[in-house]
Design a protein around this motif. Sequence first.
Motif, mmCIF file in Angstrom:
data_model
loop_
_atom_site.group_PDB
_atom_site.id
_atom_site.type_symbol
_atom_site.label_atom_id
_atom_site.label_comp_id
_atom_site.label_asym_id
_atom_site.label_seq_id
_atom_site.Cartn_x
_atom_site.Cartn_y
_atom_site.Cartn_z
ATOM 1 N N TYR A 160 0.862 -1.182 0.000
ATOM 2 C CA TYR A 160 0.000 0.000 0.000
ATOM 3 C C TYR A 160 0.894 1.225 0.000
ATOM 4 N N ILE B 136 1.313 4.916 1.743
ATOM 5 C CA ILE B 136 0.864 5.703 2.888
ATOM 6 C C ILE B 136 0.504 7.129 2.469
ATOM 7 N N VAL C 133 -6.126 -1.270 6.566
ATOM 8 C CA VAL C 133 -5.058 -0.652 7.357
ATOM 9 C C VAL C 133 -5.429 0.787 7.741
ATOM 10 N N ARG C 134 -6.736 1.016 7.928
ATOM 11 C CA ARG C 134 -7.254 2.315 8.383
ATOM 12 C C ARG C 134 -7.574 2.189 9.869
ATOM 13 N N LYS C 135 -6.737 2.781 10.697
ATOM 14 C CA LYS C 135 -6.850 2.610 12.148
ATOM 15 C C LYS C 135 -8.232 3.007 12.687
ATOM 16 N N PHE D 72 -10.523 -2.525 10.943
ATOM 17 C CA PHE D 72 -9.059 -2.398 10.963
ATOM 18 C C PHE D 72 -8.415 -3.747 11.288
ATOM 19 N N ALA E 155 -4.168 -2.619 2.354
ATOM 20 C CA ALA E 155 -2.994 -3.310 1.830
ATOM 21 C C ALA E 155 -3.509 -4.405 0.899
ATOM 22 N N ARG F 260 4.614 0.980 1.246
ATOM 23 C CA ARG F 260 4.850 0.224 2.472
ATOM 24 C C ARG F 260 4.452 -1.218 2.218
ATOM 25 N N ILE G 60 3.537 -5.029 4.417
ATOM 26 C CA ILE G 60 3.302 -5.788 5.655
ATOM 27 C C ILE G 60 3.588 -7.247 5.346
ATOM 28 N N PHE H 124 2.591 -6.329 11.108
ATOM 29 C CA PHE H 124 1.397 -5.492 11.136
ATOM 30 C C PHE H 124 1.425 -4.552 12.338
ATOM 31 N N GLU I 38 3.389 1.304 9.499
ATOM 32 C CA GLU I 38 2.779 2.615 9.403
ATOM 33 C C GLU I 38 1.426 2.441 8.720
ATOM 34 N N VAL I 39 0.369 2.919 9.360
ATOM 35 C CA VAL I 39 -0.989 2.738 8.830
ATOM 36 C C VAL I 39 -1.682 4.095 8.717
#
Length: 182
Positions: free
Chosen positions: A63, A65, A87-89, A94, A117, A143, A145, A175, A179-180
Motif C-alpha cells: 500500500y 501511505i 489498514v485504516r486505524k 481495521f 494493503a 509500504r 506488511i 502489522f 505505518e498505517v
Amino acid sequence: MKVTPTNIPEVLVIEPKVFGDSRGFFLESFNQKAFDEVVGEHVEFVQDNHSRSARGVLRGLHYQIEQPQGKLVRVARGAVFDVAVDVRKSSPTFGQWVGVELSEDNHKQMWVPAGFAHAFLVLSETADFMYKTTDYYAPAHERAIAWDDPELDIRWPDVGGLPSLSAKDSAAAAFRTAEVFD
C-alpha cells in the motif's frame, strides 16, 4: 454485472456479464458509469498495470501511505488468491482481511479501495494479473506488511511450499509496527 460485498463492506467482488458460445466469449471489463454506480461515487483511474508471475509467487501486502491507491484487480490468464487488508486505524474493520480467488475462468474482479494493503498469490502455473489504480505509483510512499503476519492470520491456499517473495516482501514490516492510516 453482479456485485457482491465482502465481510469488509467497501471491498467488492464484481462479476461482469460474460457472453460466450463455441467461438469464445466477450465481456466488458470496465465501464466508468457502471463502476461509479457500484461504488456510489466517481472514481478516476490514472494507471493500468499488468503483472505476470509464476505459480507460488506472492506479491504484497503493499500500500502507499501517501498517494494511496484504490485498485480494481482482475486476472486475464491463470488464477490467484487475492487479498485486501484494512489498514485504516479508525475503521471498525481495521486489521481484518478478505480473500477471493480471481481467475480467467470466473472473470471476477475485486475493488480494493485506498486505505487497504493488497496482495495476491499465484495458484496456476502462471498468471497475468491486471489492475487499474486511482493514483500513480510512488515508491517513496510504498509500504509492505509481512504476508504471514500471525496477527492478521491470513489463510493462504497451499501452493506446495513457501511462496516465492521479492527481497522487499521478505523484509516487510509486522502489522503491529507498520505505518498505517489514521
